[in-house]
Design a protein around this motif. Structure first.
Motif, PDB file in Angstrom:
ATOM      1  N   SER A  21      -6.876   0.777  10.053  1.00 41.74           N
ATOM      2  CA  SER A  21      -5.719   0.540  10.916  1.00 41.74           C
ATOM      3  C   SER A  21      -6.076  -0.396  12.065  1.00 41.74           C
ATOM      4  O   SER A  21      -5.316  -1.305  12.401  1.00 41.74           O
ATOM      5  N   ASN A  22      -7.223  -0.160  12.680  1.00 47.18           N
ATOM      6  CA  ASN A  22      -7.663  -1.032  13.771  1.00 47.18           C
ATOM      7  C   ASN A  22      -7.866  -2.466  13.284  1.00 47.18           C
ATOM      8  O   ASN A  22      -7.475  -3.417  13.967  1.00 47.18           O
ATOM      9  N   LYS A  23      -8.463  -2.612  12.113  1.00 50.15           N
ATOM     10  CA  LYS A  23      -8.660  -3.957  11.552  1.00 50.15           C
ATOM     11  C   LYS A  23      -7.322  -4.634  11.272  1.00 50.15           C
ATOM     12  O   LYS A  23      -7.144  -5.815  11.563  1.00 50.15           O
ATOM     13  N   ARG A  24      -6.371  -3.862  10.709  1.00 54.85           N
ATOM     14  CA  ARG A  24      -5.040  -4.424  10.453  1.00 54.85           C
ATOM     15  C   ARG A  24      -4.366  -4.835  11.754  1.00 54.85           C
ATOM     16  O   ARG A  24      -3.742  -5.886  11.845  1.00 54.85           O
ATOM     17  N   SER A  25      -4.478  -3.989  12.773  1.00 53.88           N
ATOM     18  CA  SER A  25      -3.857  -4.297  14.073  1.00 53.88           C
ATOM     19  C   SER A  25      -4.412  -5.575  14.665  1.00 53.88           C
ATOM     20  O   SER A  25      -3.651  -6.417  15.153  1.00 53.88           O
ATOM     21  N   TRP A  26      -5.732  -5.715  14.645  1.00 53.77           N
ATOM     22  CA  TRP A  26      -6.347  -6.937  15.179  1.00 53.77           C
ATOM     23  C   TRP A  26      -5.920  -8.158  14.371  1.00 53.77           C
ATOM     24  O   TRP A  26      -5.616  -9.216  14.928  1.00 53.77           O
ATOM     25  N   PHE A  72       6.620  -8.607  12.947  1.00 52.11           N
ATOM     26  CA  PHE A  72       5.323  -8.005  13.238  1.00 52.11           C
ATOM     27  C   PHE A  72       5.443  -6.542  13.649  1.00 52.11           C
ATOM     28  O   PHE A  72       4.553  -5.741  13.344  1.00 52.11           O
ATOM     29  N   SER A  73       6.530  -6.166  14.289  1.00 55.81           N
ATOM     30  CA  SER A  73       6.699  -4.742  14.620  1.00 55.81           C
ATOM     31  C   SER A  73       6.954  -3.936  13.348  1.00 55.81           C
ATOM     32  O   SER A  73       6.464  -2.810  13.210  1.00 55.81           O
ATOM     33  N   LYS A  74       7.694  -4.501  12.391  1.00 56.27           N
ATOM     34  CA  LYS A  74       7.905  -3.827  11.104  1.00 56.27           C
ATOM     35  C   LYS A  74       6.588  -3.683  10.343  1.00 56.27           C
ATOM     36  O   LYS A  74       6.326  -2.646   9.736  1.00 56.27           O
ATOM     37  N   ALA A  75       5.761  -4.702  10.387  1.00 58.56           N
ATOM     38  CA  ALA A  75       4.475  -4.660   9.685  1.00 58.56           C
ATOM     39  C   ALA A  75       3.557  -3.602  10.280  1.00 58.56           C
ATOM     40  O   ALA A  75       2.746  -3.006   9.567  1.00 58.56           O
ATOM     41  N   ALA A  76       3.676  -3.324  11.556  1.00 58.37           N
ATOM     42  CA  ALA A  76       2.809  -2.350  12.220  1.00 58.37           C
ATOM     43  C   ALA A  76       3.303  -0.917  12.078  1.00 58.37           C
ATOM     44  O   ALA A  76       2.565   0.031  12.367  1.00 58.37           O
ATOM     45  N   ALA A  78       3.743   1.136   9.606  1.00 59.43           N
ATOM     46  CA  ALA A  78       3.025   2.039   8.695  1.00 59.43           C
ATOM     47  C   ALA A  78       1.855   2.736   9.387  1.00 59.43           C
ATOM     48  O   ALA A  78       1.450   3.818   8.972  1.00 59.43           O
ATOM     49  N   ASP A  79       1.322   2.141  10.424  1.00 65.78           N
ATOM     50  CA  ASP A  79       0.169   2.719  11.122  1.00 65.78           C
ATOM     51  C   ASP A  79       0.556   3.552  12.337  1.00 65.78           C
ATOM     52  O   ASP A  79      -0.318   4.025  13.056  1.00 65.78           O
ATOM     53  N   ILE A  80       1.841   3.748  12.549  1.00 64.76           N
ATOM     54  CA  ILE A  80       2.284   4.538  13.693  1.00 64.76           C
ATOM     55  C   ILE A  80       2.534   5.970  13.229  1.00 64.76           C
ATOM     56  O   ILE A  80       3.411   6.205  12.387  1.00 64.76           O
ATOM     57  N   PRO A  81       1.769   6.931  13.746  1.00 59.32           N
ATOM     58  CA  PRO A  81       1.982   8.326  13.338  1.00 59.32           C
ATOM     59  C   PRO A  81       3.392   8.809  13.665  1.00 59.32           C
ATOM     60  O   PRO A  81       3.974   8.438  14.674  1.00 59.32           O
ATOM     61  N   SER A  82       3.919   9.603  12.760  1.00 61.03           N
ATOM     62  CA  SER A  82       5.235  10.208  12.960  1.00 61.03           C
ATOM     63  C   SER A  82       5.140  11.658  12.477  1.00 61.03           C
ATOM     64  O   SER A  82       4.059  12.217  12.417  1.00 61.03           O
ATOM     65  N   PHE A 150       1.834  10.872  -0.083  1.00 62.16           N
ATOM     66  CA  PHE A 150       2.121  10.717   1.342  1.00 62.16           C
ATOM     67  C   PHE A 150       0.841  10.384   2.112  1.00 62.16           C
ATOM     68  O   PHE A 150       0.830   9.489   2.964  1.00 62.16           O
ATOM     69  N   LEU A 151      -0.243  11.097   1.816  1.00 68.27           N
ATOM     70  CA  LEU A 151      -1.508  10.847   2.511  1.00 68.27           C
ATOM     71  C   LEU A 151      -2.078   9.471   2.185  1.00 68.27           C
ATOM     72  O   LEU A 151      -2.697   8.837   3.039  1.00 68.27           O
ATOM     73  N   ASP A 152      -1.859   9.005   0.953  1.00 67.02           N
ATOM     74  CA  ASP A 152      -2.318   7.658   0.594  1.00 67.02           C
ATOM     75  C   ASP A 152      -1.617   6.603   1.448  1.00 67.02           C
ATOM     76  O   ASP A 152      -2.217   5.600   1.823  1.00 67.02           O
ATOM     77  N   GLU A 153      -0.339   6.813   1.743  1.00 68.68           N
ATOM     78  CA  GLU A 153       0.449   5.862   2.528  1.00 68.68           C
ATOM     79  C   GLU A 153       0.331   6.071   4.035  1.00 68.68           C
ATOM     80  O   GLU A 153       0.552   5.154   4.808  1.00 68.68           O
ATOM     81  N   HIS A 154       0.024   7.304   4.455  1.00 62.50           N
ATOM     82  CA  HIS A 154       0.000   7.656   5.876  1.00 62.50           C
ATOM     83  C   HIS A 154      -1.299   8.364   6.233  1.00 62.50           C
ATOM     84  O   HIS A 154      -1.323   9.582   6.446  1.00 62.50           O
TER      85      HIS A 154
END
Length: 161
Positions: A21-26, A72-76, A78-82, A150-154
């Motif tokens: 997630s950190n790598k994707r964010s950067w 870019f907000s849509k792309a991010a 998936a990495d935002i916990p809900s 679900f865990l694979d995606e989140h």
């Protein structure tokens, strides 16, 4: 011991997700900055070529920046916990299932939790109070598969703290 193994596995999976997630964010942030810079350079070129139409160029530039921000907000997202969906969580512990079992009344529980209930509280269904024995527990493979997907995606859902 199974619980301890699951906890260690979940911790490792969460750390793996967090690193990715950190790598994707950067990567997304770098790409966004490059795109914004390219749009800025294009805007300068457009303004220099469109004498008297600077308002049009300004509006077009602002729309492009808004669209870029939205993408870019849509792309991010998936990495935002809900929240984990309720159907993937045990009705007693409210934790995500690890080993879901279904009982004759149709309710799904975490195997260890319902076994603990049968041993400590009594051999009855927690909801209907009908007699319930350990041999009546059936693995709920559909829910187990849904949890896996679900865990694979989140990956953030592995966090157990």
């Amino acid at each position: 011991m199974i619980e301890e193994i699951w906890q260690e596995l979940a911790k490792a999976k969460y750390l793996e997700w967090e690193d990715a997630s950190n790598k994707r964010s950067w990567g997304l942030q770098s790409l966004k900055e490059a795109c914004e810079q390219a749009l800025k350079e294009q805007y300068v070129v457009d303004v220099s070529q469109m004498e008297g139409f600077t308002d049009e160029a300004e509006n077009a530039h602002m729309e492009q920046l808004e669209s870029l921000s939205l993408v870019f907000s849509k792309a991010a997202e998936a990495d935002i916990p809900s929240e984990v969906p309720d159907y993937l969580c045990c009705k007693i512990t409210l934790d995500i299932f690890r080993d879901p079992v279904i009982i004759p009344s149709g309710v799904t529980y975490e195997r260890a939790v319902i076994l603990d209930h049968l041993q400590k509280v009594g051999k009855f269904d927690p909801i209907t109070r009908e007699p319930l024995d350990e041999h009546q527990l059936v693995p709920n493979l559909a829910i187990k598969e849904a949890v896996g997907a679900f865990l694979d995606e989140h990956g953030w859902a592995y966090k157990t703290d």
